[in-house]
Design a protein around this motif. Structure first.
Motif, PDB file in Angstrom:
ATOM      1  N   ILE B  43      -8.325   7.976  14.865  1.00 56.02           N
ATOM      2  CA  ILE B  43      -9.377   8.488  13.974  1.00 56.02           C
ATOM      3  C   ILE B  43      -8.819   8.763  12.569  1.00 56.02           C
ATOM      4  CG2 ILE B  43     -10.856  10.499  13.552  1.00 56.02           C
ATOM      5  CD1 ILE B  43     -11.214  10.521  16.691  1.00 56.02           C
ATOM      6  N   ILE B  44      -7.623   9.372  12.500  1.00 53.78           N
ATOM      7  CA  ILE B  44      -7.115   9.681  11.158  1.00 53.78           C
ATOM      8  C   ILE B  44      -6.640   8.429  10.426  1.00 53.78           C
ATOM      9  CG2 ILE B  44      -6.497  12.068  11.711  1.00 53.78           C
ATOM     10  CD1 ILE B  44      -3.566  11.134  11.837  1.00 53.78           C
ATOM     11  N   SER B  45      -6.378   7.341  11.162  1.00 53.63           N
ATOM     12  CA  SER B  45      -5.960   6.121  10.462  1.00 53.63           C
ATOM     13  C   SER B  45      -7.100   5.579   9.602  1.00 53.63           C
ATOM     14  CB  SER B  45      -5.462   5.067  11.455  1.00 53.63           C
ATOM     15  OG  SER B  45      -6.536   4.496  12.168  1.00 53.63           O
ATOM     16  N   VAL B  46      -8.334   6.028   9.874  1.00 50.83           N
ATOM     17  CA  VAL B  46      -9.469   5.656   9.023  1.00 50.83           C
ATOM     18  C   VAL B  46      -9.192   6.078   7.572  1.00 50.83           C
ATOM     19  CG1 VAL B  46     -11.878   6.204   8.501  1.00 50.83           C
ATOM     20  CG2 VAL B  46     -11.207   5.679  10.848  1.00 50.83           C
ATOM     21  N   LEU B  47      -8.504   7.230   7.414  1.00 52.87           N
ATOM     22  CA  LEU B  47      -8.256   7.753   6.063  1.00 52.87           C
ATOM     23  C   LEU B  47      -7.411   6.792   5.233  1.00 52.87           C
ATOM     24  CD1 LEU B  47      -7.530  11.465   6.982  1.00 52.87           C
ATOM     25  CD2 LEU B  47      -9.550  10.571   5.803  1.00 52.87           C
ATOM     26  N   ALA B  48      -6.365   6.235   5.858  1.00 53.04           N
ATOM     27  CA  ALA B  48      -5.488   5.313   5.120  1.00 53.04           C
ATOM     28  C   ALA B  48      -6.247   4.049   4.739  1.00 53.04           C
ATOM     29  CB  ALA B  48      -4.265   4.980   5.964  1.00 53.04           C
ATOM     30  N   VAL B  49      -7.076   3.569   5.698  1.00 54.30           N
ATOM     31  CA  VAL B  49      -7.856   2.359   5.432  1.00 54.30           C
ATOM     32  C   VAL B  49      -8.872   2.643   4.318  1.00 54.30           C
ATOM     33  CG1 VAL B  49      -9.449   0.696   6.449  1.00 54.30           C
ATOM     34  CG2 VAL B  49      -7.535   1.560   7.796  1.00 54.30           C
ATOM     35  N   LEU B  50      -9.466   3.828   4.378  1.00 52.68           N
ATOM     36  CA  LEU B  50     -10.406   4.233   3.332  1.00 52.68           C
ATOM     37  C   LEU B  50      -9.701   4.264   1.969  1.00 52.68           C
ATOM     38  CD1 LEU B  50     -13.350   5.222   3.006  1.00 52.68           C
ATOM     39  CD2 LEU B  50     -12.500   7.547   3.291  1.00 52.68           C
ATOM     40  N   GLY B  51      -8.443   4.717   1.997  1.00 53.02           N
ATOM     41  CA  GLY B  51      -7.663   4.750   0.761  1.00 53.02           C
ATOM     42  C   GLY B  51      -7.494   3.355   0.161  1.00 53.02           C
ATOM     43  N   VAL B  52      -7.131   2.401   1.004  1.00 51.89           N
ATOM     44  CA  VAL B  52      -7.006   1.011   0.535  1.00 51.89           C
ATOM     45  C   VAL B  52      -8.353   0.523   0.016  1.00 51.89           C
ATOM     46  CG1 VAL B  52      -6.630  -1.368   1.280  1.00 51.89           C
ATOM     47  CG2 VAL B  52      -5.076   0.426   2.032  1.00 51.89           C
ATOM     48  N   ASN B  53      -9.401   0.899   0.735  1.00 54.84           N
ATOM     49  CA  ASN B  53     -10.743   0.465   0.348  1.00 54.84           C
ATOM     50  C   ASN B  53     -11.105   0.971  -1.056  1.00 54.84           C
ATOM     51  OD1 ASN B  53     -13.264  -0.603   0.496  1.00 54.84           O
ATOM     52  ND2 ASN B  53     -13.807   0.376   2.425  1.00 54.84           N
ATOM     53  N   GLY B 263     -12.739  -4.786   8.069  1.00 53.16           N
ATOM     54  CA  GLY B 263     -13.893  -3.890   8.135  1.00 53.16           C
ATOM     55  C   GLY B 263     -14.904  -4.194   7.038  1.00 53.16           C
ATOM     56  N   GLY B 264     -14.408  -4.642   5.900  1.00 55.35           N
ATOM     57  CA  GLY B 264     -15.315  -4.933   4.795  1.00 55.35           C
ATOM     58  C   GLY B 264     -14.965  -4.090   3.577  1.00 55.35           C
ATOM     59  N   LEU B 265     -14.346  -4.736   2.572  1.00 55.16           N
ATOM     60  CA  LEU B 265     -13.988  -4.008   1.349  1.00 55.16           C
ATOM     61  C   LEU B 265     -15.250  -3.655   0.575  1.00 55.16           C
ATOM     62  CD1 LEU B 265     -10.929  -6.136   0.200  1.00 55.16           C
ATOM     63  CD2 LEU B 265     -10.877  -3.785   1.032  1.00 55.16           C
ATOM     64  N   GLY B 266     -15.233  -2.519  -0.060  1.00 46.64           N
ATOM     65  CA  GLY B 266     -16.378  -2.140  -0.878  1.00 46.64           C
ATOM     66  C   GLY B 266     -17.521  -1.530  -0.095  1.00 46.64           C
ATOM     67  N   THR B 267     -17.293  -1.197   1.168  1.00 48.53           N
ATOM     68  CA  THR B 267     -18.285  -0.421   1.913  1.00 48.53           C
ATOM     69  C   THR B 267     -17.544   0.701   2.635  1.00 48.53           C
ATOM     70  OG1 THR B 267     -18.033  -1.743   3.908  1.00 48.53           O
ATOM     71  CG2 THR B 267     -19.747  -2.433   2.383  1.00 48.53           C
ATOM     72  N   ILE B 268     -18.122   1.887   2.619  1.00 51.30           N
ATOM     73  CA  ILE B 268     -17.457   3.028   3.261  1.00 51.30           C
ATOM     74  C   ILE B 268     -17.347   2.806   4.767  1.00 51.30           C
ATOM     75  CG2 ILE B 268     -17.668   5.489   3.778  1.00 51.30           C
ATOM     76  CD1 ILE B 268     -16.857   4.998   0.943  1.00 51.30           C
ATOM     77  N   TRP B 269     -18.453   2.352   5.382  1.00 50.24           N
ATOM     78  CA  TRP B 269     -18.433   2.208   6.847  1.00 50.24           C
ATOM     79  C   TRP B 269     -17.497   1.106   7.275  1.00 50.24           C
ATOM     80  CZ3 TRP B 269     -19.674   6.550   8.221  1.00 50.24           C
ATOM     81  CH2 TRP B 269     -20.709   7.243   7.589  1.00 50.24           C
ATOM     82  N   GLY B 270     -17.212   0.182   6.359  1.00 50.81           N
ATOM     83  CA  GLY B 270     -16.274  -0.882   6.680  1.00 50.81           C
ATOM     84  C   GLY B 270     -14.932  -0.331   7.132  1.00 50.81           C
ATOM     85  N   SER B 271     -14.503   0.787   6.533  1.00 46.39           N
ATOM     86  CA  SER B 271     -13.210   1.359   6.901  1.00 46.39           C
ATOM     87  C   SER B 271     -13.228   1.817   8.355  1.00 46.39           C
ATOM     88  CB  SER B 271     -12.869   2.533   5.976  1.00 46.39           C
ATOM     89  OG  SER B 271     -12.804   2.085   4.646  1.00 46.39           O
ATOM     90  N   VAL B 272     -14.365   2.379   8.780  1.00 50.56           N
ATOM     91  CA  VAL B 272     -14.482   2.839  10.165  1.00 50.56           C
ATOM     92  C   VAL B 272     -14.538   1.635  11.109  1.00 50.56           C
ATOM     93  CG1 VAL B 272     -15.869   4.189  11.772  1.00 50.56           C
ATOM     94  CG2 VAL B 272     -15.698   4.891   9.375  1.00 50.56           C
ATOM     95  N   LEU B 273     -15.390   0.665  10.752  1.00 51.13           N
ATOM     96  CA  LEU B 273     -15.534  -0.521  11.604  1.00 51.13           C
ATOM     97  C   LEU B 273     -14.219  -1.268  11.727  1.00 51.13           C
ATOM     98  CD1 LEU B 273     -19.003  -1.979  10.541  1.00 51.13           C
ATOM     99  CD2 LEU B 273     -18.396  -0.741  12.625  1.00 51.13           C
ATOM    100  N   GLY B 274     -13.469  -1.327  10.619  1.00 51.31           N
ATOM    101  CA  GLY B 274     -12.187  -2.020  10.642  1.00 51.31           C
ATOM    102  C   GLY B 274     -11.248  -1.382  11.652  1.00 51.31           C
ATOM    103  N   VAL B 275     -11.190  -0.055  11.654  1.00 56.40           N
ATOM    104  CA  VAL B 275     -10.303   0.640  12.598  1.00 56.40           C
ATOM    105  C   VAL B 275     -10.779   0.403  14.030  1.00 56.40           C
ATOM    106  CG1 VAL B 275      -9.561   2.907  13.395  1.00 56.40           C
ATOM    107  CG2 VAL B 275      -9.516   2.362  10.958  1.00 56.40           C
ATOM    108  N   VAL B 276     -12.092   0.421  14.244  1.00 53.19           N
ATOM    109  CA  VAL B 276     -12.625   0.156  15.584  1.00 53.19           C
ATOM    110  C   VAL B 276     -12.204  -1.240  16.039  1.00 53.19           C
ATOM    111  CG1 VAL B 276     -14.742  -0.219  16.913  1.00 53.19           C
ATOM    112  CG2 VAL B 276     -14.573   1.733  15.351  1.00 53.19           C
TER     113      VAL B 276
END
Lengths: 242, 337
Positions: B43-53, B263-276
């Motif tokens: 779950i917390i790895s979403v934060l790093a992906v969000l950061g890249v996003n 997950g999809g760059l430029g979308t917030i939910w993409g970071s979550v979907l990417g981790v999933v």
């Protein structure tokens, strides 16, 4: 409706030189853009039309004087020139393709701190209803004509006193171009917004303009009222295909 | 007049959030403390992906080195809580802020270089980070890492202080922080600043012409982006009180970037979907490793014994099937102008 938005201001250019590296593109231009009027710059490819607009906005190496209203802006930075009321719609439009139409307009108002931004959005949406229909759509998915309208509307969002348009007809179908130019005329008539347009499409440009300049090899070769230019044999032969 | 309502969640989005929260609520009842910790780490790895996003998807600046900022966040948090004896919440916030500051420094080259060259600079940074951090044992514990003495425990009002109760508390704490970070980032990218950030990504000259200050906007974007990764690092210390440079490999940085793209760059939910998706592909690899008895074609399928192989193939497939990322499926195609 929109009459109180724009001040009336003209532009006076004297002995303007511009160069890219060692290549001199403009060799001492003198011209004037009268307040509230529509002026047009004609010329063949490579004559220096686009460079003239870039030089006015201080986007390349220049010497000479550029006076907006009564203020010399020849040493002013580009962003500051925008703040002083000169908006530039570049060739190729330069919209933000992955921002929505509405967001594109909002970036145009980036420097504004007043609370009438929303009113202006509504105003330009009223004048360009196609943009209103597509306000949530990404700009990159708009047609060429719509993107040109968006680029103009975005420039108007910073409430300019002078609008520079670089080949607005580029890459558009003839019918679209006519529609677009009619909108420009309406805009000018209704608001008194001063415009300087660079065009290859001399016929249309001279139809809408009050005054015209012909550039050849970085110098003003001819100038006069739009009617004078239209009837000038040299212009007819070179640019109007008569 | 056309209504220009602000962006809202779609019905699909609300359904997705409800489904996700339901799933998250079930996990504590069906797993052990170890399973719960692993779920928290995902779950917390979403934060790093969000950061890249934020840097790449919204700011247009490629970063292949976000593992570095996770590392800075983890080392800094460990130091603040142990070395300085600060309370956990403050240490976590300062840890993320320290990573953000380091991100602004790293963002300096991004002012001059773009695209593939910036990617190489950040990759170089990811490669340099491990040997460099070994030289600062005070923060990193040197080659072998170091344990963190302070323990992140539930406050007194929390029912129970068993290992399971503590694990549940940490798990929920991570969910709340990640939820807040997603919400804050969503607001940021839709703010005036977020708009200027995206305008720079699309056309920096045009953005500058409308008065956007490219330098400060790029530095702030990089700082926010690195801060999010740093928050991920801080929460890693919450979950496992041990820091070591070993975890912060260049490959980890690359996987974070890949996850953001999938997950999809430029979308917030993409970071979550990417981790999933990354977790699912990884789990598929682990599961396939146990499969046996495929007979004559077993030789070929031996490859399935390698989780890395399955993971790599999964990445390739996802990239081909969803070139705009999982969250980008519904976005209109860009028509060139």
């Amino acid at each position: 409706m929109v009459d109180d938005v724009f001040d009336e201001v003209g532009l006076k250019v004297e002995n303007l030189h511009a160069s890219y590296g060692s290549v001199e593109v403009l060799r001492g231009l003198d011209f004037e853009v009268p307040a509230k009027g529509v002026s047009v710059i004609l010329g063949a490819n490579g004559a220096g039309k686009t460079t003239t607009l870039r030089a006015i906005c201080n986007m390349c190496d220049t010497t000479g004087s550029v006076v907006l209203g009564d203020e010399d802006i020849s040493r002013t930075g580009t962003a500051e020139i925008v703040r002083k009321g000169m908006a530039h719609v570049p060739q190729g439009r330069g919209t933000f393709p992955e921002l929505s139409t509405l967001d594109n307009l909002m970036v145009g108002a980036y420097t504004r701190k007043d609370n009438e931004v929303k009113d202006d959005v509504d105003r330009w949406f009223e004048i360009f209803p196609r943009l209103a229909e597509r306000h949530a759509q990404m700009a990159g998915s708009l047609s060429g004509g719509e993107q040109q309208m968006l680029a103009v509307a975005r420039a108007l969002m910073c409430r300019p006193r002078l609008l520079l348009l670089d080949e607005p007809s580029l890459g558009l179908a003839p019918l679209i171009i006519e529609d677009l130019f009619e909108r420009f005329i309406t805009l000018n008539k209704e608001t008194g917004l001063t415009m300087l347009i660079v065009e290859q499409n001399a016929n249309l440009a001279l139809d809408m303009a009050d005054y015209g300049y012909v550039i050849e090899s970085g110098e003003i070769a001819l100038h006069g009222s739009a009617d004078q230019l239209k009837n000038d044999p040299a212009v007819q032969e070179a640019y109007l295909g008569a | 007049m056309t209504s220009i309502a602000p962006q809202r969640f779609s019905r699909l989005g609300v359904f997705g959030v409800a489904l996700a929260l339901g799933g998250l609520a079930i996990i504590p009842f069906v797993t052990s403390t170890t399973g719960l910790r692993q779920a928290s780490q995902i779950i917390i790895s979403v934060l790093a992906v969000l950061g890249v996003n934020v840097a790449t998807g919204y700011g247009g600046m490629i970063s292949l080195g976000h593992g570095v900022f996770i590392g800075v966040g983890a080392f800094a948090t460990g130091y603040y809580v142990d070395g300085l004896g600060l309370p956990w919440l403050l240490a976590i916030a300062l840890g993320a802020a320290t990573a953000g500051l380091s991100g602004a420094l790293v963002g300096l080259p991004a002012l001059r270089i773009k695209g593939i060259h910036l990617a190489l600079v950040t990759l170089g940074l990811a490669i340099v980070f491990q040997p460099l951090s070994k030289r600062f044992p005070k923060f990193s514990g040197g080659v072998s890492g170091k344990g963190i003495e302070a323990e992140f425990v539930a406050p007194s009002w929390w029912p129970g202080d068993t290992r399971m109760a503590t694990a549940v508390y940490r798990y929920l704490f991570c969910i709340v922080i990640v939820g807040l970070a997603l919400w804050a980032t969503w607001n940021l990218v839709n703010s005036r600043f977020g708009r200027s950030m995206r305008a720079i990504r699309d056309n920096d000259t045009a953005a500058a012409v409308y008065g956007v200050d490219l330098i400060s906007a790029r530095l702030q974007t990089f700082a926010v982006s690195a801060g999010l990764a740093g928050l991920c690092g801080a929460l890693q210390v919450v979950l496992v009180p041990f820091v070591s440079q070993e975890k912060f490999t260049p490959q980890q940085s690359l996987v974070i970037y890949a996850t953001a793209v999938i997950g999809g760059l430029g979308t917030i939910w993409g970071s979550v979907l990417g981790v999933v998706a990354r977790t699912a592909v990884g789990a598929a690899g682990e599961a396939a490793a146990g499969v046996d008895g495929l007979g004559p074609i077993g030789e070929v399928f031996d490859l399935l014994d390698e989780p890395a192989f399955v993971f790599g193939v999964g990445l390739i497939l996802l990239t081909f099937l969803f070139p705009r990322g999982l969250a980008g499926i519904k976005r209109p195609k860009r028509i060139s102008n």
